[in-house]
Design a protein around this motif. Structure first.
Motif, mmCIF file in Angstrom:
data_model
loop_
_atom_site.group_PDB
_atom_site.id
_atom_site.type_symbol
_atom_site.label_atom_id
_atom_site.label_comp_id
_atom_site.label_asym_id
_atom_site.label_seq_id
_atom_site.Cartn_x
_atom_site.Cartn_y
_atom_site.Cartn_z
ATOM 1 N N ASP A 1 51.712 108.510 7.604
ATOM 2 C CA ASP A 1 51.885 107.901 8.922
ATOM 3 C C ASP A 1 50.823 108.375 9.908
ATOM 4 O O ASP A 1 50.754 107.881 11.036
ATOM 5 C CB ASP A 1 53.280 108.228 9.466
ATOM 6 C CG ASP A 1 54.372 107.589 8.619
ATOM 7 O OD1 ASP A 1 54.313 106.362 8.413
ATOM 8 O OD2 ASP A 1 55.269 108.319 8.150
ATOM 9 N N GLY A 2 50.027 109.335 9.514
ATOM 10 C CA GLY A 2 48.953 109.829 10.360
ATOM 11 C C GLY A 2 48.175 110.896 9.623
ATOM 12 O O GLY A 2 48.674 111.514 8.670
ATOM 13 N N ILE A 3 46.918 111.108 10.035
ATOM 14 C CA ILE A 3 46.048 112.094 9.400
ATOM 15 C C ILE A 3 45.499 113.026 10.472
ATOM 16 O O ILE A 3 44.908 112.576 11.462
ATOM 17 C CB ILE A 3 44.884 111.412 8.657
ATOM 18 C CG1 ILE A 3 45.428 110.467 7.572
ATOM 19 C CG2 ILE A 3 43.955 112.454 8.043
ATOM 20 C CD1 ILE A 3 44.354 109.615 6.922
ATOM 21 N N LEU A 4 45.708 114.322 10.286
ATOM 22 C CA LEU A 4 45.161 115.333 11.183
ATOM 23 C C LEU A 4 43.850 115.848 10.608
ATOM 24 O O LEU A 4 43.714 116.001 9.389
ATOM 25 C CB LEU A 4 46.136 116.504 11.357
ATOM 26 C CG LEU A 4 47.371 116.287 12.226
ATOM 27 C CD1 LEU A 4 48.383 115.377 11.542
ATOM 28 C CD2 LEU A 4 48.030 117.631 12.529
ATOM 29 N N LEU A 5 42.884 116.141 11.478
ATOM 30 C CA LEU A 5 41.575 116.642 11.054
ATOM 31 C C LEU A 5 41.229 117.917 11.809
ATOM 32 O O LEU A 5 41.519 118.035 13.007
ATOM 33 C CB LEU A 5 40.490 115.606 11.340
ATOM 34 C CG LEU A 5 40.250 114.498 10.319
ATOM 35 C CD1 LEU A 5 39.260 113.486 10.879
ATOM 36 C CD2 LEU A 5 39.736 115.062 9.009
ATOM 37 N N ASN A 6 40.565 118.845 11.121
ATOM 38 C CA ASN A 6 40.117 120.071 11.782
ATOM 39 C C ASN A 6 38.718 119.862 12.361
ATOM 40 O O ASN A 6 37.746 120.499 11.966
ATOM 41 C CB ASN A 6 40.130 121.251 10.816
ATOM 42 C CG ASN A 6 40.048 122.580 11.543
ATOM 43 O OD1 ASN A 6 40.056 122.634 12.765
ATOM 44 N ND2 ASN A 6 39.970 123.662 10.792
ATOM 45 N N THR A 7 38.643 118.922 13.286
ATOM 46 C CA THR A 7 37.417 118.638 14.021
ATOM 47 C C THR A 7 37.834 118.192 15.406
ATOM 48 O O THR A 7 39.023 118.166 15.728
ATOM 49 C CB THR A 7 36.572 117.560 13.309
ATOM 50 O OG1 THR A 7 35.298 117.454 13.942
ATOM 51 C CG2 THR A 7 37.257 116.213 13.326
ATOM 52 N N TRP A 8 36.880 117.831 16.258
ATOM 53 C CA TRP A 8 37.248 117.329 17.580
ATOM 54 C C TRP A 8 36.362 116.146 17.935
ATOM 55 O O TRP A 8 35.295 115.953 17.351
ATOM 56 C CB TRP A 8 37.224 118.429 18.632
ATOM 57 C CG TRP A 8 35.920 119.118 18.908
ATOM 58 C CD1 TRP A 8 35.082 118.905 19.972
ATOM 59 C CD2 TRP A 8 35.313 120.171 18.149
ATOM 60 N NE1 TRP A 8 34.002 119.761 19.920
ATOM 61 C CE2 TRP A 8 34.114 120.550 18.802
ATOM 62 C CE3 TRP A 8 35.670 120.844 16.970
ATOM 63 C CZ2 TRP A 8 33.272 121.548 18.330
ATOM 64 C CZ3 TRP A 8 34.839 121.836 16.484
ATOM 65 C CH2 TRP A 8 33.659 122.192 17.158
ATOM 66 N N GLU A 9 36.837 115.343 18.871
ATOM 67 C CA GLU A 9 36.200 114.066 19.190
ATOM 68 C C GLU A 9 34.715 114.219 19.495
ATOM 69 O O GLU A 9 33.888 113.434 19.032
ATOM 70 C CB GLU A 9 36.891 113.425 20.400
ATOM 71 C CG GLU A 9 38.317 112.982 20.143
ATOM 72 C CD GLU A 9 38.412 111.700 19.332
ATOM 73 O OE1 GLU A 9 37.365 111.043 19.117
ATOM 74 O OE2 GLU A 9 39.524 111.368 18.905
#
Length: 481
Positions: free
Chosen positions: A215-223
């Motif tokens: 339902d969603g994907i988290l990433l260890n980065t920033w915009e």
């Protein structure tokens, strides 16, 4: 180690509950623990972390340190015996994937026994097969990718590449096309794509198929670090038919020391205090990276030729050319006398005045944030990369395995905060003369000063991402809502 995350509803009188399950290896466990910290402190969630102990002494130290914070509950699960399922020489990706499958029954029982049921699932990239527990509990399911947007793009697009490319990826004539992203050079493909007949390729392909079902994907980065790639991934015309899961950049999540840098100072920090500002090169190949004896000697001689100060985390070399041989055992073979025997004659005498040699493991974050450290010779694992960026330290890129070649290209060509050798260290020996030149480019030349200024701007960018109105703060808040 293993770890997975659940979050409960923030309704009425129900208690918010986060449960973590991370895949084996310090490189996977660390970002999951740091994500747990964010969830516990910023959303006032109750957090439970399920852990399967590995053979790594370093992981045990990290867990003990984390438990001392009293932010989260950690529950140890019995490690599964996979000796009858995989060959002793099986690739790390294969071994991790099998462990994650075999742990499912014990994990399911442990989750069912929780006094406060989960209301949201977050698994790390190797835990995708456990997402079906979310359907059992009738709760949303999320995946945490402890890497950058470019790696996610490759993972999600792999099922398409699997259909389009008929032979081996490394035998293609041109770079691999990924919608809206920089073409992937063939020498940068991740390890599982090096041989399509290997089980690790099938495991990685399955990952690319199942992760979009979240339902969603988290990433260890920033915009602000990867705006173009994140924009491409959110472009429905490019990616709508491949993955419709919303993407939440919640980085940088990096290790934060539990004690001030000036407390209980060791000999290493006393030595660092005496060195000029930004004059020391820190050298480490991560929780699993190791060198051959020949490469270790060339690196030592290159350092000696450069005449630059250094701290080098040295690990027992391998006889064969295996870059990830200590992935599950880092921190267990510390022996100063044995390690010294692999170094060139006279190197230790020279290094007594110019540097320090540390066996197996060192407090990396504390070292990188010291004012005397001005460069990092790194394997380019994403955790180490973020730790370097968030402390304003440019790099010498020395990729060894996994997705590290992709990371190195991002650092050198896009972010322009690193130098690298002409040949891949994972394929050929990098000679002492080239090592000397790279060290001097980073630590002495104007090029190094320019990269140092640029990485300090990225450091500020990462800090702003976690301000109250920052992009990562907002992404986590949106996820919790």
């Amino acid at each position: 180690m293993l770890a997975l995350v659940f979050v409960s509803d923030m309704e009425s009188e129900m208690e918010t509950h986060v449960v973590l399950l991370s895949s084996p290896g310090l490189g996977h466990l660390t970002p999951v623990l740091e994500l747990a910290k964010r969830l516990a402190t910023l959303s006032n969630s109750k957090v439970t972390i399920f852990v399967v102990p590995s053979l790594s002494a370093a992981e045990s130290l990290v867990i003990q340190s984390f438990m001392s914070l009293n932010l989260c509950r950690i529950i140890l699960l019995p490690p599964p015996d996979i000796s009858h399922l995989v060959h002793a020489d099986a690739a790390v990706v294969t071994r991790i994937a099998v462990i994650m499958r075999e742990i499912k029954p014990a994990f399911s029982s442990a989750v069912s026994a929780l006094s406060v049921p989960p209301t949201l699932f977050i698994v790390d990239l190797f835990g995708y097969e456990s997402m079906d527990f979310a359907d059992q509990f009738k709760i949303p399911k999320f995946v945490y990718i402890p890497s950058h947007a470019g790696f996610l793009a490759l993972t999600l697009y792999l099922p398409v590449l699997d259909e389009v490319v008929k032979g081996e990826y490394v035998d293609e004539k041109d770079a691999l096309f990924i919608p809206g992203c920089r073409p992937l050079q063939l020498e940068d493909v991740v390890d599982p794509m090096l041989c399509r007949s290997d089980q690790q390729y099938l495991e990685y392909l399955n990952m690319g198929i199942k992760i979009p079902m979240a339902d969603g994907i988290l990433l260890n980065t920033w915009e602000e670090l990867e705006p173009a790639t994140l924009a491409a991934l959110r472009n429905d015309k490019l990616w709508g038919g491949i993955s419709k899961a919303p993407i939440y950049p919640v980085g940088p999540t990096v290790t934060t020391p539990n004690r001030p840098i000036d407390s209980n100072k060791s000999e290493m920090f006393l030595w660092l205090d005496k060195q000029p500002s930004e004059s020391v090169l820190y050298i480490s190949f991560g929780s699993g990276g190791i060198l051959t004896k020949e490469q270790m000697r060339e690196l030592a001689l290159g350092l000696q030729l450069s005449q630059q100060r250094f701290i080098w985390v040295v690990r027992t070399p391998v006889v064969a050319k295996s870059c990830d041989g200590s992935f599950f055992t880092v921190g267990n073979d510390c022996n100063d006398e044995r390690l010294a025997s692999y170094l060139p004659e006279g190197f230790l005498d020279w290094s007594n005045n110019m540097g320090l040699i540390i066996s197996d493991w060192a407090p990396q974050v504390e070292i990188l944030r010291h004012q005397s450290v001005g460069g990092f010779l790194s394997h380019c694992g994403w955790n180490s990369t973020l730790e370097s960026i968030t402390h304003g330290v440019p790099l010498i890129a020395w990729p060894l395995y996994a997705e590290q070649r992709m990371n190195a290209t991002l650092l050198v060509e896009e972010l322009k905060i690193a130098v690298r050798s002409k040949t891949l260290p994972s394929k050929e020996i990098v000679g002492r003369e080239e090592i000397k030149l790279m060290v001097k480019r980073l630590m002495v030349d104007e090029e190094g000063h320019t990269m140092r200024a640029r990485v300090k701007q990225l450091k500020l960018s990462g800090e702003k991402a976690w301000n109250h109105n920052g992009s990562s703060f907002k992404a986590l808040a949106q996820l919790m809502r």
